[in-house]
Design a protein around this motif. Sequence first.
Motif, PDB file in Angstrom:
ATOM      1  N   THR A  24       0.854  -1.100  -0.155  1.00 42.57           N
ATOM      2  CA  THR A  24      -0.007   0.187  -0.150  1.00 42.57           C
ATOM      3  C   THR A  24       0.762   1.337  -0.215  1.00 42.57           C
ATOM      4  O   THR A  24       1.883   1.436   0.775  1.00 42.57           O
ATOM      5  CB  THR A  24      -0.863   0.019   1.117  1.00 42.57           C
ATOM      6  OG1 THR A  24      -1.891  -1.044   1.449  1.00 42.57           O
ATOM      7  CG2 THR A  24      -1.915   0.994   1.144  1.00 42.57           C
ATOM      8  N   SER A  70      -8.284   5.459  -0.831  1.00 43.06           N
ATOM      9  CA  SER A  70      -7.792   4.826   0.240  1.00 43.06           C
ATOM     10  C   SER A  70      -8.341   4.753   1.545  1.00 43.06           C
ATOM     11  O   SER A  70      -8.189   3.835   2.343  1.00 43.06           O
ATOM     12  CB  SER A  70      -6.395   5.313   0.355  1.00 43.06           C
ATOM     13  OG  SER A  70      -6.374   6.764   0.702  1.00 43.06           O
ATOM     14  N   LEU A 111      -5.533   5.091   8.677  1.00 39.79           N
ATOM     15  CA  LEU A 111      -4.750   3.785   8.520  1.00 39.79           C
ATOM     16  C   LEU A 111      -5.234   2.701   9.333  1.00 39.79           C
ATOM     17  O   LEU A 111      -5.989   2.845  10.231  1.00 39.79           O
ATOM     18  CB  LEU A 111      -3.218   4.473   9.129  1.00 39.79           C
ATOM     19  CG  LEU A 111      -2.749   5.524   8.284  1.00 39.79           C
ATOM     20  CD1 LEU A 111      -1.323   5.858   9.320  1.00 39.79           C
ATOM     21  CD2 LEU A 111      -2.249   5.283   6.965  1.00 39.79           C
ATOM     22  N   ALA A 112      -4.422   1.656   8.962  1.00 42.38           N
ATOM     23  CA  ALA A 112      -4.635   0.322   9.762  1.00 42.38           C
ATOM     24  C   ALA A 112      -4.210   0.745  10.986  1.00 42.38           C
ATOM     25  O   ALA A 112      -3.171   1.108  11.415  1.00 42.38           O
ATOM     26  CB  ALA A 112      -3.879  -0.904   9.108  1.00 42.38           C
ATOM     27  N   ALA A 113      -4.908   0.212  12.239  1.00 36.50           N
ATOM     28  CA  ALA A 113      -4.662   0.240  13.463  1.00 36.50           C
ATOM     29  C   ALA A 113      -3.442  -0.489  13.810  1.00 36.50           C
ATOM     30  O   ALA A 113      -3.262  -1.686  13.211  1.00 36.50           O
ATOM     31  CB  ALA A 113      -5.572  -0.058  14.275  1.00 36.50           C
ATOM     32  N   SER A 115      -0.254  -0.519  12.973  1.00 38.08           N
ATOM     33  CA  SER A 115       0.320  -1.145  11.977  1.00 38.08           C
ATOM     34  C   SER A 115       1.453  -0.301  11.592  1.00 38.08           C
ATOM     35  O   SER A 115       1.661   0.687  12.262  1.00 38.08           O
ATOM     36  CB  SER A 115      -0.438  -1.221  10.718  1.00 38.08           C
ATOM     37  OG  SER A 115      -1.594  -2.121  11.034  1.00 38.08           O
ATOM     38  N   SER A 168       1.159   3.266  13.909  1.00 37.52           N
ATOM     39  CA  SER A 168      -0.010   3.704  13.900  1.00 37.52           C
ATOM     40  C   SER A 168      -0.668   3.272  15.284  1.00 37.52           C
ATOM     41  O   SER A 168      -0.237   2.481  15.869  1.00 37.52           O
ATOM     42  CB  SER A 168      -1.315   3.603  12.844  1.00 37.52           C
ATOM     43  OG  SER A 168      -1.252   2.243  12.762  1.00 37.52           O
ATOM     44  N   GLY A 172      -5.858   4.042  14.360  1.00 41.73           N
ATOM     45  CA  GLY A 172      -5.209   4.124  12.779  1.00 41.73           C
ATOM     46  C   GLY A 172      -4.526   5.670  12.706  1.00 41.73           C
ATOM     47  O   GLY A 172      -4.675   6.192  11.520  1.00 41.73           O
ATOM     48  N   GLN A 199       2.635   1.423   3.823  1.00 36.60           N
ATOM     49  CA  GLN A 199       2.241   0.283   4.721  1.00 36.60           C
ATOM     50  C   GLN A 199       3.464  -0.730   4.583  1.00 36.60           C
ATOM     51  O   GLN A 199       3.464  -1.338   3.234  1.00 36.60           O
ATOM     52  CB  GLN A 199       0.840  -0.160   4.692  1.00 36.60           C
ATOM     53  CG  GLN A 199       0.589  -0.986   5.747  1.00 36.60           C
ATOM     54  CD  GLN A 199      -0.978  -1.544   6.144  1.00 36.60           C
ATOM     55  OE1 GLN A 199      -1.707  -1.041   5.413  1.00 36.60           O
ATOM     56  NE2 GLN A 199      -1.150  -2.340   6.967  1.00 36.60           N
TER      57      GLN A 199
END
Length: 228
Positions: A24, A70, A111-113, A115, A168, A172, A199
């Motif tokens: 990503t 996104s 964002l992805a938590a 990560s 993150s 996130g 990512q």
Amino acid sequence: MKSPFFTAAAGLIALLISGSVSATLINVDFQGGSNTYSGQGVLGGVFDTVWNPVSSANPNLLFADGSGASGVSVSVTGFVGNAANNSQTNPILNDWLYGFSNLMTISIEGLAANSFFDLAFYNGFYWQDFTVSSQAGLLASTRPNTSSSAGAPPFTTDKYAVLQDVMSDATGVITILDTPVSGGPYGLSSSIAGLQIQQVASVPEPSTLALFTLGIMGFSLRRFKKQA
């Protein structure tokens, strides 16, 4: 002929390695004028050429490969205006958001938590230090030569800096602090010209990979003996 347990172990190793590849990437071109960069950055590949023009905040950032929205947004607080420097020929470097004598905060949300991400900062003018509020010790510094012209790519190393493995939080969010180190006639000035957000997945440590490999090899060997 390869034994079943050898084949199974090799397949597991390939799966673990392939699962560790980053997938990503989001590109942001902070606007002080009307030029938006279109090309490769220091993160990503030759096809990651989509850059999102952002003057303050944009809730619909596209992926760098143009694959769609996104769900990530970027907002900047503490900035007081936009500026441009035509001596920088690259569209990503010749304009930026800036603040006089103050700290700018860059918030990346959606964002992805919990990560990990690599972040690349672009700066075509003043000297800056970029830090992460939640991770003491992480530091990215840009020390641009304002008299030089920058093409793309490759970008000269004085124009960008990269932070690796930025984590993150549970919601996130990553919060970046942009601290000015130099400035013009009005004193220290913070500025940011561009940002890349990529990512990344952690590669298994050798000890962990070895344990998984031995486990699957042992399981497959037992099955092979039973079938023999």
